[in-house]
Design a protein around this motif. Structure first.
Motif, mmCIF file in Angstrom:
data_model
loop_
_atom_site.group_PDB
_atom_site.id
_atom_site.type_symbol
_atom_site.label_atom_id
_atom_site.label_comp_id
_atom_site.label_asym_id
_atom_site.label_seq_id
_atom_site.Cartn_x
_atom_site.Cartn_y
_atom_site.Cartn_z
ATOM 1 N N TYR A 36 0.849 -1.186 0.000
ATOM 2 C CA TYR A 36 0.000 0.000 0.000
ATOM 3 C C TYR A 36 0.890 1.244 0.000
ATOM 4 O O TYR A 36 2.000 1.229 0.532
ATOM 5 C CB TYR A 36 -0.886 0.050 1.253
ATOM 6 C CG TYR A 36 -2.030 -0.923 1.271
ATOM 7 C CD1 TYR A 36 -1.851 -2.231 1.704
ATOM 8 C CD2 TYR A 36 -3.309 -0.533 0.869
ATOM 9 C CE1 TYR A 36 -2.917 -3.127 1.741
ATOM 10 C CE2 TYR A 36 -4.373 -1.422 0.906
ATOM 11 C CZ TYR A 36 -4.169 -2.709 1.343
ATOM 12 O OH TYR A 36 -5.234 -3.593 1.371
ATOM 13 N N LYS A 41 -3.142 10.296 4.451
ATOM 14 C CA LYS A 41 -4.513 9.821 4.505
ATOM 15 C C LYS A 41 -4.484 8.300 4.546
ATOM 16 O O LYS A 41 -3.513 7.714 4.981
ATOM 17 C CB LYS A 41 -5.284 10.328 3.293
ATOM 18 C CG LYS A 41 -4.582 10.090 1.962
ATOM 19 C CD LYS A 41 -5.296 10.741 0.801
ATOM 20 C CE LYS A 41 -4.541 10.528 -0.498
ATOM 21 N NZ LYS A 41 -5.213 11.128 -1.663
ATOM 22 N N ALA A 42 -5.555 7.694 4.087
ATOM 23 C CA ALA A 42 -5.663 6.243 4.186
ATOM 24 C C ALA A 42 -4.732 5.548 3.193
ATOM 25 O O ALA A 42 -4.405 6.090 2.139
ATOM 26 C CB ALA A 42 -7.098 5.821 3.916
ATOM 27 N N PRO A 43 -4.310 4.344 3.505
ATOM 28 C CA PRO A 43 -3.495 3.575 2.561
ATOM 29 C C PRO A 43 -4.255 3.292 1.274
ATOM 30 O O PRO A 43 -5.441 2.944 1.308
ATOM 31 C CB PRO A 43 -3.219 2.271 3.320
ATOM 32 C CG PRO A 43 -3.450 2.579 4.759
ATOM 33 C CD PRO A 43 -4.514 3.628 4.776
ATOM 34 N N THR A 44 -3.586 3.446 0.143
ATOM 35 C CA THR A 44 -4.176 3.094 -1.132
ATOM 36 C C THR A 44 -3.472 1.849 -1.667
ATOM 37 O O THR A 44 -2.253 1.737 -1.607
ATOM 38 C CB THR A 44 -4.094 4.232 -2.152
ATOM 39 O OG1 THR A 44 -2.720 4.640 -2.271
ATOM 40 C CG2 THR A 44 -4.913 5.414 -1.719
ATOM 41 N N LEU B 91 -8.963 3.404 11.226
ATOM 42 C CA LEU B 91 -9.208 3.146 9.810
ATOM 43 C C LEU B 91 -10.198 2.003 9.643
ATOM 44 O O LEU B 91 -10.174 1.028 10.385
ATOM 45 C CB LEU B 91 -7.902 2.756 9.105
ATOM 46 C CG LEU B 91 -6.833 3.839 9.007
ATOM 47 C CD1 LEU B 91 -5.489 3.213 8.646
ATOM 48 C CD2 LEU B 91 -7.211 4.877 7.980
ATOM 49 N N PHE B 105 -9.248 0.901 1.910
ATOM 50 C CA PHE B 105 -9.355 1.665 3.142
ATOM 51 C C PHE B 105 -10.135 2.965 2.966
ATOM 52 O O PHE B 105 -10.103 3.593 1.896
ATOM 53 C CB PHE B 105 -7.961 2.013 3.671
ATOM 54 C CG PHE B 105 -7.275 0.859 4.329
ATOM 55 C CD1 PHE B 105 -6.618 -0.099 3.577
ATOM 56 C CD2 PHE B 105 -7.294 0.713 5.712
ATOM 57 C CE1 PHE B 105 -6.000 -1.180 4.182
ATOM 58 C CE2 PHE B 105 -6.672 -0.357 6.326
ATOM 59 C CZ PHE B 105 -6.019 -1.312 5.565
ATOM 60 N N GLY B 106 -10.810 3.357 4.029
ATOM 61 C CA GLY B 106 -11.436 4.663 4.089
ATOM 62 C C GLY B 106 -10.442 5.706 4.554
ATOM 63 O O GLY B 106 -9.290 5.393 4.868
ATOM 64 N N PRO B 107 -10.891 6.986 4.638
ATOM 65 C CA PRO B 107 -9.991 8.084 4.979
ATOM 66 C C PRO B 107 -9.602 8.121 6.448
ATOM 67 O O PRO B 107 -8.672 8.834 6.821
ATOM 68 C CB PRO B 107 -10.785 9.326 4.594
ATOM 69 C CG PRO B 107 -12.205 8.887 4.704
ATOM 70 C CD PRO B 107 -12.236 7.455 4.301
ATOM 71 N N GLY B 108 -10.305 7.366 7.284
ATOM 72 C CA GLY B 108 -9.945 7.317 8.700
ATOM 73 C C GLY B 108 -10.629 8.373 9.543
ATOM 74 O O GLY B 108 -11.108 9.399 9.033
#
Lengths: 113, 114
Positions: A36, A41-44, B91, B105-108
């Protein structure tokens, strides 16, 4: 003990360089390894690897898994400043009742212009 | 936007208060996962659901943590009697049950406990 170990923990290179990020793991009942990219922000999701020796590619990024030696590498060629991020390696394995991903600490990659 | 969504994005609370976070997974995904991430660490798995069934909860950090997914769609994560050590990014991720190793995953939700 850490089941997933990433190295280096941080890396600073110049734009245009090629980088190799490492991930080693130690589990039984391995199922898959995932990479990832995480910016602020969130892991992509980048790649999922389940079979040894088969390279996955996406543009300038590629990854390969060695199930015998229990490691994976993520290569980024011709790096750009937009590649600056934390790169996370995670594994999924059977057993112990847990079905989530187990992550390493990540490699913090900084690309300087 | 059809990705994973989380609400709120930020939460500041005082120690001892209860907090609840919500996660809406990708619509066709029937698996939903909760993780906690602290500074300099990778996400740490907490719990997961397949539809409305919570299949793993032994990784929840203490009995102050609980999660629900009553109708198999959105999920909530509650932390009771928050402590400063609970400050972290929470998360949520979702995946398909078949071949569901790829989690999105979402933005948390970033929690700060004062």
């Amino acid at each position: 003990e850490d089941k997933v170990v990433q190295s280096p923990l941080s890396l600073v290179v110049h734009e245009g360089d090629t980088v190799t990020l490492n991930c080693s793991y130690e589990v039984t009942n391995f199922r898959s390894l995932l990479w990832y990219k995480q910016e602020k922000k969130a892991p992509t999701f980048l790649f999922m690897l389940t079979s040894s020796g088969i390279e996955k590619k996406s543009g300038r990024l590629s990854s390969i898994l060695d199930k015998k030696e229990l490691f994976s590498i993520l290569n980024i060629t011709a790096t750009q400043t937009g590649d600056s991020a934390v790169y996370l390696c995670a594994i999924r394995y059977s057993g112990g009742g847990a079905d989530g991903l187990t992550f390493g600490k990540g490699t913090h990659l900084i690309i300087q212009p | 936007d059809t990705g994973v969504s989380q609400d709120p994005r930020h939460k500041i609370t005082k120690r001892g208060q209860n907090v609840t976070f919500r996660c809406d997974p990708i619509s066709e995904h029937n698996r939903l996962y909760w993780y906690r991430q602290t500074l300099g660490q990778g996400p740490e798995f907490l719990t997961y659901f397949q539809n409305e069934a919570q299949l793993e909860k032994s990784r929840l950090l203490s009995d102050r943590f609980s999660a629900e997914r009553p109708k198999g769609s959105f999920s909530t994560l509650e932390i009771q009697r928050t402590e400063q050590g609970d400050s972290a990014m929470y998360l949520c991720a979702s995946s398909l049950a078949e071949g569901g190793d790829t989690q999105y995953f979402g933005p948390g939700t970033r929690l700060t406990v004062l």
